[in-house]
Design a protein around this motif. Sequence first.
Motif, PDB file in Angstrom:
ATOM      1  N   MET A 126       0.851  -1.190   0.000  1.00  0.00           N
ATOM      2  CA  MET A 126       0.000   0.000   0.000  1.00  0.00           C
ATOM      3  C   MET A 126       0.891   1.246   0.000  1.00  0.00           C
ATOM      4  SD  MET A 126      -2.521  -1.319   2.992  1.00  0.00           S
ATOM      5  CE  MET A 126      -3.618   0.089   3.071  1.00  0.00           C
ATOM      6  N   GLY A 128      -0.042   3.943   1.682  1.00  0.00           N
ATOM      7  CA  GLY A 128      -0.180   4.433   3.051  1.00  0.00           C
ATOM      8  C   GLY A 128      -0.371   3.288   4.033  1.00  0.00           C
ATOM      9  N   ALA A 150       0.499   9.193   6.544  1.00  0.00           N
ATOM     10  CA  ALA A 150       0.861  10.219   7.523  1.00  0.00           C
ATOM     11  C   ALA A 150       1.812  11.174   6.831  1.00  0.00           C
ATOM     12  CB  ALA A 150       1.543   9.583   8.725  1.00  0.00           C
ATOM     13  N   SER A 200       9.107  -2.899   6.902  1.00  0.00           N
ATOM     14  CA  SER A 200       9.354  -2.212   5.632  1.00  0.00           C
ATOM     15  C   SER A 200       9.018  -3.086   4.431  1.00  0.00           C
ATOM     16  CB  SER A 200      10.827  -1.817   5.595  1.00  0.00           C
ATOM     17  OG  SER A 200      11.149  -1.236   4.369  1.00  0.00           O
ATOM     18  N   ASP A 201       8.803  -2.430   3.281  1.00  0.00           N
ATOM     19  CA  ASP A 201       8.676  -3.211   2.044  1.00  0.00           C
ATOM     20  C   ASP A 201      10.008  -3.249   1.282  1.00  0.00           C
ATOM     21  OD1 ASP A 201       8.714  -0.625   1.091  1.00  0.00           O
ATOM     22  OD2 ASP A 201       6.569  -0.590   0.656  1.00  0.00           O
TER      23      ASP A 201
END
Length: 272
Positions: A126, A128, A150, A200-201
């Motif tokens: 995503m 967000g 955010a 994290s991605d």
Amino acid sequence: MLASPLMKPLLYSIRMHASSGGRHLSGAEHLAPPDELEALAAALVRRALTHPGGRAEHVTINIDPVLPETLRQARLPDVRTVRVADWEQGRRAAHRWLMVAGVSATAATAAMYALQQGGAPDGSAMRGAMLLDAVSGARLEADQARGVRASRMDLTADATLQLRQALAQRGLDNAHVREALTLAGKVLLAPGIVAELCWSDDPDYTAGYVAAPGFGYVRYPALKPLGERRGGRAFFFSPNDFDLDRVVNFLERETVLFTRPGRFLPDLEAGE
Ligand code: AMP
């Protein structure tokens, strides 16, 4: 006193979003005085074009003034590390800390499952965060592919210096940790927030954290296996008086500037 519309804003919000093939690739942002914007824009473009997830096709930079009277100043959360042997132990520890924060076991498990699947309904990352009911685990955001971002938060130059010194002493002074701490600092000020969970991605970055107003930012050196591209963020809210518009407005629009770091607490062993 009302600011005149002609009064020069002291700060601008500068935000970068990069995508490739219609997918979110990276985003970053700062609050800065006008004379720093040009250099920051260049640095953000460079970052978009050198992202480990691939080269960006589309890069957007937005710059908006921040009215001084809307700027909130705050302190960053306290930081500690819980040492874990591997990501499975990290997930179990994170689950326990979420429950300490007031998240139900059902909601914590639901968030971990959703992050593991990539967050968005098609299994991609995503842009967000997902918003979850801290009791039932139900998703609360309107757009489950995008989530809620955010935004509009940063550190003062002084706070950056102090934070970097404190992090460097612990071998933690990297952009991942600095940016995550700043983001978590803002999220913990959201109305009705109970906790945040993040990993994290970035396939090379396995650490993650749980943050909550009561204990601050608790990081785990491993919350996912090395090479895993799926990651994301879950923000948990108390179902009492939850107001989606208010929360989204706070997270996306209100400006928070952190003027000093939080405390650095001794490491803990996960211990089971
Ligand atoms: P990163 O920590 O940059 O690797 O981001 C990991 C994941 O956190 C992303 O895939 C997004 O789902 C989510 N994320 C990143 N930045 C934000 C943000 N500013 N607000 C909310 N969620 C974010």
